[in-house]
Design a protein around this motif. Structure first.
Motif, PDB file in Angstrom:
ATOM      1  N   VAL A   1       0.828  -1.206   0.000  1.00 39.54           N
ATOM      2  CA  VAL A   1       0.000   0.000   0.000  1.00 39.54           C
ATOM      3  C   VAL A   1       0.866   1.261   0.000  1.00 39.54           C
ATOM      4  O   VAL A   1       0.633   2.199  -0.770  1.00 39.54           O
ATOM      5  CB  VAL A   1      -0.958   0.000   1.213  1.00 39.54           C
ATOM      6  N   LEU A   2       1.862   1.300   0.901  1.00 42.16           N
ATOM      7  CA  LEU A   2       2.693   2.494   1.020  1.00 42.16           C
ATOM      8  C   LEU A   2       3.732   2.601  -0.084  1.00 42.16           C
ATOM      9  O   LEU A   2       4.200   3.699  -0.379  1.00 42.16           O
ATOM     10  CB  LEU A   2       3.393   2.507   2.386  1.00 42.16           C
ATOM     11  N   GLY A   3       4.069   1.472  -0.697  1.00 41.77           N
ATOM     12  CA  GLY A   3       5.067   1.471  -1.757  1.00 41.77           C
ATOM     13  C   GLY A   3       4.452   1.540  -3.140  1.00 41.77           C
ATOM     14  O   GLY A   3       4.334   2.604  -3.742  1.00 41.77           O
ATOM     15  N   GLU A   4       3.999   0.418  -3.644  1.00 47.60           N
ATOM     16  CA  GLU A   4       3.522   0.348  -5.019  1.00 47.60           C
ATOM     17  C   GLU A   4       2.253   1.160  -5.248  1.00 47.60           C
ATOM     18  O   GLU A   4       2.057   1.726  -6.337  1.00 47.60           O
ATOM     19  CB  GLU A   4       3.297  -1.116  -5.406  1.00 47.60           C
ATOM     20  N   LEU A   5       1.363   1.215  -4.253  1.00 48.45           N
ATOM     21  CA  LEU A   5       0.131   1.977  -4.442  1.00 48.45           C
ATOM     22  C   LEU A   5       0.313   3.460  -4.123  1.00 48.45           C
ATOM     23  O   LEU A   5      -0.574   4.275  -4.396  1.00 48.45           O
ATOM     24  CB  LEU A   5      -0.986   1.395  -3.575  1.00 48.45           C
ATOM     25  N   GLY A   6       1.444   3.819  -3.538  1.00 45.01           N
ATOM     26  CA  GLY A   6       1.758   5.224  -3.314  1.00 45.01           C
ATOM     27  C   GLY A   6       0.911   5.927  -2.274  1.00 45.01           C
ATOM     28  O   GLY A   6       0.789   7.163  -2.301  1.00 45.01           O
ATOM     29  N   ALA A   7       0.344   5.196  -1.349  1.00 47.84           N
ATOM     30  CA  ALA A   7      -0.490   5.807  -0.319  1.00 47.84           C
ATOM     31  C   ALA A   7       0.370   6.543   0.706  1.00 47.84           C
ATOM     32  O   ALA A   7       1.546   6.234   0.895  1.00 47.84           O
ATOM     33  CB  ALA A   7      -1.347   4.754   0.377  1.00 47.84           C
ATOM     34  N   GLY A   8      -0.239   7.498   1.386  1.00 47.34           N
ATOM     35  CA  GLY A   8       0.453   8.198   2.460  1.00 47.34           C
ATOM     36  C   GLY A   8       0.153   7.622   3.823  1.00 47.34           C
ATOM     37  O   GLY A   8       0.878   7.884   4.787  1.00 47.34           O
ATOM     38  N   ARG A   9      -0.921   6.815   3.901  1.00 48.84           N
ATOM     39  CA  ARG A   9      -1.347   6.274   5.200  1.00 48.84           C
ATOM     40  C   ARG A   9      -2.056   4.943   4.976  1.00 48.84           C
ATOM     41  O   ARG A   9      -2.838   4.793   4.034  1.00 48.84           O
ATOM     42  CB  ARG A   9      -2.301   7.265   5.886  1.00 48.84           C
ATOM     43  N   VAL A  10      -1.764   3.994   5.872  1.00 50.84           N
ATOM     44  CA  VAL A  10      -2.506   2.743   5.896  1.00 50.84           C
ATOM     45  C   VAL A  10      -2.946   2.515   7.329  1.00 50.84           C
ATOM     46  O   VAL A  10      -2.181   2.716   8.275  1.00 50.84           O
ATOM     47  CB  VAL A  10      -1.654   1.554   5.382  1.00 50.84           C
ATOM     48  N   GLU A  11      -4.206   2.133   7.523  1.00 47.92           N
ATOM     49  CA  GLU A  11      -4.748   1.988   8.859  1.00 47.92           C
ATOM     50  C   GLU A  11      -5.503   0.687   9.013  1.00 47.92           C
ATOM     51  O   GLU A  11      -5.938   0.064   8.039  1.00 47.92           O
ATOM     52  CB  GLU A  11      -5.658   3.166   9.216  1.00 47.92           C
ATOM     53  N   ALA A  12      -5.640   0.267  10.280  1.00 45.42           N
ATOM     54  CA  ALA A  12      -6.390  -0.950  10.613  1.00 45.42           C
ATOM     55  C   ALA A  12      -7.260  -0.658  11.822  1.00 45.42           C
ATOM     56  O   ALA A  12      -6.859   0.088  12.725  1.00 45.42           O
ATOM     57  CB  ALA A  12      -5.436  -2.112  10.908  1.00 45.42           C
ATOM     58  N   ARG A  13      -8.447  -1.241  11.833  1.00 44.53           N
ATOM     59  CA  ARG A  13      -9.369  -1.116  12.953  1.00 44.53           C
ATOM     60  C   ARG A  13      -9.626  -2.517  13.478  1.00 44.53           C
ATOM     61  O   ARG A  13     -10.365  -3.295  12.878  1.00 44.53           O
ATOM     62  CB  ARG A  13     -10.655  -0.418  12.519  1.00 44.53           C
ATOM     63  N   ILE A  14      -9.018  -2.827  14.610  1.00 42.53           N
ATOM     64  CA  ILE A  14      -8.929  -4.200  15.102  1.00 42.53           C
ATOM     65  C   ILE A  14      -9.760  -4.346  16.375  1.00 42.53           C
ATOM     66  O   ILE A  14      -9.569  -3.588  17.329  1.00 42.53           O
ATOM     67  CB  ILE A  14      -7.467  -4.570  15.398  1.00 42.53           C
ATOM     68  N   PRO A  15     -10.694  -5.307  16.427  1.00 45.33           N
ATOM     69  CA  PRO A  15     -11.440  -5.542  17.670  1.00 45.33           C
ATOM     70  C   PRO A  15     -10.483  -5.729  18.851  1.00 45.33           C
ATOM     71  O   PRO A  15      -9.468  -6.425  18.724  1.00 45.33           O
ATOM     72  CB  PRO A  15     -12.230  -6.818  17.368  1.00 45.33           C
ATOM     73  N   VAL A  16     -10.792  -5.113  19.974  1.00 46.59           N
ATOM     74  CA  VAL A  16      -9.858  -5.093  21.101  1.00 46.59           C
ATOM     75  C   VAL A  16      -9.519  -6.491  21.597  1.00 46.59           C
ATOM     76  O   VAL A  16      -8.428  -6.721  22.138  1.00 46.59           O
ATOM     77  CB  VAL A  16     -10.407  -4.237  22.256  1.00 46.59           C
ATOM     78  N   GLU A  17     -10.448  -7.448  21.429  1.00 45.90           N
ATOM     79  CA  GLU A  17     -10.172  -8.790  21.945  1.00 45.90           C
ATOM     80  C   GLU A  17      -9.174  -9.554  21.073  1.00 45.90           C
ATOM     81  O   GLU A  17      -8.631 -10.579  21.501  1.00 45.90           O
ATOM     82  CB  GLU A  17     -11.471  -9.595  22.064  1.00 45.90           C
ATOM     83  N   ARG A  18      -8.880  -9.059  19.891  1.00 47.29           N
ATOM     84  CA  ARG A  18      -7.930  -9.733  19.003  1.00 47.29           C
ATOM     85  C   ARG A  18      -6.516  -9.242  19.305  1.00 47.29           C
ATOM     86  O   ARG A  18      -5.870  -8.549  18.525  1.00 47.29           O
ATOM     87  CB  ARG A  18      -8.324  -9.496  17.549  1.00 47.29           C
ATOM     88  N   SER A  19      -6.016  -9.628  20.459  1.00 52.33           N
ATOM     89  CA  SER A  19      -4.721  -9.125  20.923  1.00 52.33           C
ATOM     90  C   SER A  19      -3.575  -9.571  20.011  1.00 52.33           C
ATOM     91  O   SER A  19      -2.587  -8.838  19.846  1.00 52.33           O
ATOM     92  CB  SER A  19      -4.467  -9.582  22.358  1.00 52.33           C
TER      93      SER A  19
END
Length: 288
Positions: free
Chosen positions: A74-92
């Motif tokens: 994402v940050l390299g070939e797709l040239g994005a400036g930001r990549v994010e994840a929204r992870i359920p808190v129980e998935r430690s």
């Protein structure tokens, strides 16, 4: 959709499907399909990543490689400036994998209507490499717990009474002081609080003791630093300008009044100090 496979020496991400706005990949390792990864463009420069590699013994290993490949793509070939994840808190395990892959914890997204709370984590293209010194420190700073620090002062008069503040926001009286701000030392924080709430610029003395205050009435736990403010003439209260939004009054209190009016934490620590026991304390949990 970029139909090219993405691989390292452990896993391969194979283009599998596109559903709605997601680019889907299957995760392959040792000749078996072990999970999936999905990418979505959220804005011109931001993409999100989600994944599922199960919860077995190898889950962390697969997640580390799969997420690492996806983030680099994402940050390299797709040239994005930001990549994010929204992870359920129980998935430690997934939270840990995202952190190791260089995503910093940014906050907690509360889930409505019984949905799980989610940890928001992200990485910018300009962030230092995750395995560099600066990157490692930044990731730890973003994810390590932050504990509230409260600085309070022990002020006594010539009769040995202790100054307590009658507060506007709770029934119990407490020692003067307050919460230390980010980047502020406890002693400096106490001096600021005394100036703001009592209108006096006071030299803060030696540290008397440190207490741990458990979570209570919706507040997270905290560490309390109690400093000596020395012995003052009881008339000092007439020189005070009280902050009306927080301080309803100030009172010189004897042992009986302290037991009747003070918070459980203040009562316990003052009794310990009076008994000559000024070591680290863990304050009792007060009843609701």
């Amino acid at each position: 959709m970029d139909a090219r496979e993405i691989a390292d020496d452990t896993v391969t991400l194979r283009p599998e499907r596109s559903q709605a706005e997601f680019d889907g990949y299957s995760v392959w390792a040792d000749g078996e399909r072990v999970g999936s990864v999905a990418l979505r463009q959220e804005s011109r420069s931001t993409w999100s990543v989600r994944w599922n590699v199960g919860s077995g013994d190898s889950a962390l290993r697969w997640a580390l490689h799969a997420v690492g490949l996806a983030v680099d793509h994402v940050l390299g070939e797709l040239g994005a400036g930001r990549v994010e994840a929204r992870i359920p808190v129980e998935r430690s395990t997934d939270v840990r994998a995202a952190s190791i892959c260089g995503l910093r914890r940014e906050g907690l997204l509360r889930g409505p209507h019984g949905e799980p709370d989610r940890v928001l984590m992200a990485r910018l293209a300009t962030d230092p490499p995750a395995r560099s010194r600066d990157g490692f420190i930044a990731i730890l700073n973003a994810g390590l717990p932050t504990k509230r620090v409260i600085a309070q002062g022990l002020w006594r008069d010539q009769e040995g009474r202790v100054l307590l503040c009658e507060l506007t926001y709770k029934q119990e009286w407490d020692l003067p002081g307050g919460v230390v701000e980010v980047g502020e030392s406890p002693a400096v924080g106490l001096r600021r609080e005394l100036l703001e709430e009592l209108g006096l610029d006071v030299e803060v003395g030696d540290l008397v003791t440190v207490s741990w205050l458990p979570a209570w009435r919706g507040w997270d736990d905290a560490c309390i630093f109690l400093f000596d403010l020395g012995v003052a003439d009881e008339s000092i209260t007439s020189d005070m300008t009280l902050q009306p939004t927080e301080i309803a009054g100030v009172h010189w209190c004897d042992v009986a009044t302290i037991g009747e009016k003070a918070t459980a934490a203040a009562t316990e620590v003052l009794a310990s100090v009076a008994a000559g026991v000024a070591s680290y304390r863990e304050a009792p949990l007060a009843p609701e």
